[in-house]
Design a protein around this motif. Structure first.
Motif, PDB file in Angstrom:
ATOM      1  N   SER A 186      -3.950   4.201   9.238  1.00  0.00           N
ATOM      2  CA  SER A 186      -3.499   4.270   7.829  1.00  0.00           C
ATOM      3  C   SER A 186      -3.036   5.680   7.461  1.00  0.00           C
ATOM      4  O   SER A 186      -2.254   5.852   6.536  1.00  0.00           O
ATOM      5  CB  SER A 186      -4.607   3.803   6.884  1.00  0.00           C
ATOM      6  N   SER A 187      -3.512   6.691   8.204  1.00  0.00           N
ATOM      7  CA  SER A 187      -3.118   8.070   7.886  1.00  0.00           C
ATOM      8  C   SER A 187      -1.617   8.295   8.058  1.00  0.00           C
ATOM      9  O   SER A 187      -1.052   9.175   7.406  1.00  0.00           O
ATOM     10  CB  SER A 187      -3.852   9.064   8.783  1.00  0.00           C
ATOM     11  N   VAL A 188      -0.975   7.513   8.921  1.00  0.00           N
ATOM     12  CA  VAL A 188       0.473   7.727   9.095  1.00  0.00           C
ATOM     13  C   VAL A 188       1.262   7.241   7.877  1.00  0.00           C
ATOM     14  O   VAL A 188       2.467   7.480   7.772  1.00  0.00           O
ATOM     15  CB  VAL A 188       1.039   7.063  10.382  1.00  0.00           C
TER      16      VAL A 188
ATOM     17  N   LEU B 163      -6.540   7.850  -0.999  1.00  0.00           N
ATOM     18  CA  LEU B 163      -7.721   7.877  -0.132  1.00  0.00           C
ATOM     19  C   LEU B 163      -7.860   9.219   0.580  1.00  0.00           C
ATOM     20  O   LEU B 163      -8.972   9.649   0.889  1.00  0.00           O
ATOM     21  CB  LEU B 163      -7.653   6.746   0.911  1.00  0.00           C
ATOM     22  N   ASP B 164      -6.742   9.866   0.795  1.00  0.00           N
ATOM     23  CA  ASP B 164      -6.766  11.148   1.498  1.00  0.00           C
ATOM     24  C   ASP B 164      -7.452  12.238   0.680  1.00  0.00           C
ATOM     25  O   ASP B 164      -7.884  13.243   1.220  1.00  0.00           O
ATOM     26  CB  ASP B 164      -5.304  11.551   1.776  1.00  0.00           C
ATOM     27  N   ARG B 165      -7.526  12.020  -0.636  1.00  0.00           N
ATOM     28  CA  ARG B 165      -8.139  13.039  -1.500  1.00  0.00           C
ATOM     29  C   ARG B 165      -9.654  12.913  -1.553  1.00  0.00           C
ATOM     30  O   ARG B 165     -10.312  13.684  -2.231  1.00  0.00           O
ATOM     31  CB  ARG B 165      -7.597  12.895  -2.919  1.00  0.00           C
ATOM     32  N   THR B 166     -10.196  11.895  -0.907  1.00  0.00           N
ATOM     33  CA  THR B 166     -11.654  11.714  -0.969  1.00  0.00           C
ATOM     34  C   THR B 166     -12.289  12.170   0.340  1.00  0.00           C
ATOM     35  O   THR B 166     -11.594  12.382   1.334  1.00  0.00           O
ATOM     36  CB  THR B 166     -12.026  10.229  -1.167  1.00  0.00           C
ATOM     37  N   GLY B 167     -13.585  12.302   0.350  1.00  0.00           N
ATOM     38  CA  GLY B 167     -14.307  12.722   1.553  1.00  0.00           C
ATOM     39  C   GLY B 167     -14.551  11.536   2.472  1.00  0.00           C
ATOM     40  O   GLY B 167     -14.014  10.444   2.254  1.00  0.00           O
TER      41      GLY B 167
ATOM     42  N   ILE C   4      -6.324  -1.154  10.145  1.00  0.00           N
ATOM     43  CA  ILE C   4      -5.542  -0.230   9.309  1.00  0.00           C
ATOM     44  C   ILE C   4      -6.386  -0.026   8.050  1.00  0.00           C
ATOM     45  O   ILE C   4      -6.600  -0.982   7.296  1.00  0.00           O
ATOM     46  CB  ILE C   4      -4.160  -0.831   8.953  1.00  0.00           C
ATOM     47  N   PHE C   5      -6.918   1.157   7.816  1.00  0.00           N
ATOM     48  CA  PHE C   5      -7.955   1.500   6.828  1.00  0.00           C
ATOM     49  C   PHE C   5      -9.328   1.083   7.378  1.00  0.00           C
ATOM     50  O   PHE C   5      -9.408   0.228   8.258  1.00  0.00           O
ATOM     51  CB  PHE C   5      -7.759   0.843   5.442  1.00  0.00           C
ATOM     52  N   LYS C   6     -10.348   1.735   6.808  1.00  0.00           N
ATOM     53  CA  LYS C   6     -11.716   1.353   7.202  1.00  0.00           C
ATOM     54  C   LYS C   6     -12.492   1.018   5.942  1.00  0.00           C
ATOM     55  O   LYS C   6     -12.431   1.755   4.950  1.00  0.00           O
ATOM     56  CB  LYS C   6     -12.369   2.537   7.945  1.00  0.00           C
ATOM     57  N   GLU C   7     -13.198  -0.107   5.966  1.00  0.00           N
ATOM     58  CA  GLU C   7     -14.072  -0.449   4.838  1.00  0.00           C
ATOM     59  C   GLU C   7     -15.456   0.110   5.178  1.00  0.00           C
ATOM     60  O   GLU C   7     -16.166  -0.415   6.038  1.00  0.00           O
ATOM     61  CB  GLU C   7     -14.114  -1.964   4.611  1.00  0.00           C
ATOM     62  N   CYS C   8     -15.839   1.220   4.509  1.00  0.00           N
ATOM     63  CA  CYS C   8     -17.103   1.908   4.844  1.00  0.00           C
ATOM     64  C   CYS C   8     -18.299   1.112   4.355  1.00  0.00           C
ATOM     65  O   CYS C   8     -19.341   1.060   5.025  1.00  0.00           O
ATOM     66  CB  CYS C   8     -17.178   3.280   4.193  1.00  0.00           C
TER      67      CYS C   8
ATOM     68  N   VAL D 110       0.827  -1.227   0.000  1.00  0.00           N
ATOM     69  CA  VAL D 110       0.000   0.000   0.000  1.00  0.00           C
ATOM     70  C   VAL D 110       0.853   1.266   0.000  1.00  0.00           C
ATOM     71  O   VAL D 110       0.466   2.268  -0.590  1.00  0.00           O
ATOM     72  CB  VAL D 110      -1.071   0.041   1.124  1.00  0.00           C
ATOM     73  N   VAL D 111       2.038   1.226   0.639  1.00  0.00           N
ATOM     74  CA  VAL D 111       2.872   2.436   0.570  1.00  0.00           C
ATOM     75  C   VAL D 111       3.535   2.562  -0.795  1.00  0.00           C
ATOM     76  O   VAL D 111       3.725   3.673  -1.300  1.00  0.00           O
ATOM     77  CB  VAL D 111       3.930   2.552   1.706  1.00  0.00           C
ATOM     78  N   ASP D 112       3.875   1.428  -1.403  1.00  0.00           N
ATOM     79  CA  ASP D 112       4.528   1.507  -2.714  1.00  0.00           C
ATOM     80  C   ASP D 112       3.594   2.070  -3.781  1.00  0.00           C
ATOM     81  O   ASP D 112       4.049   2.703  -4.729  1.00  0.00           O
ATOM     82  CB  ASP D 112       5.068   0.135  -3.135  1.00  0.00           C
ATOM     83  N   VAL D 113       2.294   1.822  -3.657  1.00  0.00           N
ATOM     84  CA  VAL D 113       1.369   2.341  -4.674  1.00  0.00           C
ATOM     85  C   VAL D 113       0.539   3.505  -4.126  1.00  0.00           C
ATOM     86  O   VAL D 113      -0.454   3.901  -4.721  1.00  0.00           O
ATOM     87  CB  VAL D 113       0.481   1.218  -5.289  1.00  0.00           C
ATOM     88  N   ASP D 114       0.964   4.039  -2.975  1.00  0.00           N
ATOM     89  CA  ASP D 114       0.431   5.310  -2.440  1.00  0.00           C
ATOM     90  C   ASP D 114      -1.070   5.298  -2.149  1.00  0.00           C
ATOM     91  O   ASP D 114      -1.750   6.304  -2.338  1.00  0.00           O
ATOM     92  CB  ASP D 114       0.755   6.455  -3.410  1.00  0.00           C
ATOM     93  N   ILE D 115      -1.581   4.177  -1.663  1.00  0.00           N
ATOM     94  CA  ILE D 115      -3.019   4.076  -1.420  1.00  0.00           C
ATOM     95  C   ILE D 115      -3.512   5.147  -0.439  1.00  0.00           C
ATOM     96  O   ILE D 115      -4.552   5.776  -0.658  1.00  0.00           O
ATOM     97  CB  ILE D 115      -3.378   2.660  -0.891  1.00  0.00           C
TER      98      ILE D 115
END
Ligand SMILES: C[S@@+](CC[C@H](N)C(=O)[O-])C[C@H]1O[C@@H](n2cnc3c(N)ncnc32)[C@H](O)[C@@H]1O
Length: 245
Positions: free
Chosen positions: A77-79, A26-30, A62-66, A17-22
């Motif tokens: 996951s924000s870190v 995700l940070d760009r979405t609401g 780590i991450f949330k599945e809404c 996930v860090v290699d492909v910048d997930i």
């Protein structure tokens, strides 16, 4: 014990996930999150792989599945967010990605060199005459890590390692070092030698706390000259700065 034995899946999926910048995407979405199909469009990767990997991590908080296949960042996951997105995988752009201290560099390093080397631990110990270290079994039969880092094509790895180490130093409270022993009780003719002390940041911190001691930072040429350039290693108050043993 089962959790411990399968810990590599967490490291591997975090590395992915860090290699492909997930986290950045995700940070760009609401707060509604992003569907794996959109993530697949951004990353060019298979949405089913993305969904399964993110769900594996979400079940570990780590991450949330809404909602099914829709994910967003949470506190953990924000870190993993970075300030920059890579444009491609070229060496220059990868090096640029790791140009500043970041926790994601540390994760990426752990999931790459560290994990690949650790797989060879058992074979190395059982056959100690074959190689000098597990690293040699994994990456390069003769060179040390530091020599291998200097080889063509590995510049981005050096940048990633540096970014990870700086982030690590920034995250360790000064008290860890300052309270490790009673520095003030040491006599003024005593030496503190920081072996593999990098650019001298730890020694400098200690010098400010206990200026009555003599300090020696021992590292490779490249680190010592970088430390001198940024003013971490100052001949005026560090008695000596040596290169490698
Ligand atoms: C994990 S880093 C630690 C850096 C530093 N202690 C810090 O906290 O930022 C290991 C360090 O060992 C150095 N090193 C590698 N081989 C060395 C050698 N033969 N002699 C001295 N230092 C060496 C590396 O250049 C690197 O800076």
């Amino acid at each position: 014990m089962k959790e411990c034995s399968t810990a590599m899946y967490t490291t591997a999926t975090l590395g992915f996930v860090v290699d492909v910048d997930i986290s950045n995407f995700l940070d760009r979405t609401g707060p509604e999150g992003l569907h794996v199909n959109s993530l697949a469009e951004y990353t060019g990767l298979d949405p089913s792989h993305l969904g399964r990997i993110l769900r594996f991590l979400a079940t570990r908080h780590i991450f949330k599945e809404c909602s099914p296949n829709v994910f967003k960042n949470n506190r953990l996951s924000s870190v993993l967010r970075d300030s920059k997105l890579p444009v491609s995988n070229s060496e220059t752009q990868r090096t640029d990605k790791y140009s500043s201290p970041s926790f994601s560099s540390f994760v990426s390093f752990c999931a790459d060199e560290s994990m690949k080397v650790s797989c060879h631990l058992s074979d190395f110990i059982k056959n100690p005459k074959e190689h000098v270290s597990p690293f040699n079994r994994a990456f390069s039969p003769c060179a040390t890590t530091w020599e291998w880092f200097k080889q063509p094509g590995n510049g981005w790895r050096v940048a990633r390692f540096g970014s990870a180490m700086e982030n690590l130093s920034d995250s360790i409270p000064a008290e860890t070092l300052l309270n490790a022993i009673d520095w003030k009780s040491l006599e003024s003719d005593e030496f503190v030698v920081d072996v593999g002390g990098g650019v001298g940041s730890a020694a400098l911190m200690l010098y400010k706390h206990s200026p009555h001691l003599n300090y020696v930072v021992q590292d490779l040429d490249v680190q010592i000259s970088a430390g001198t350039k940024v003013g971490f290693i100052l001949p005026s108050y560090f008695l000596m700065a040596f290169k490698a043993l």
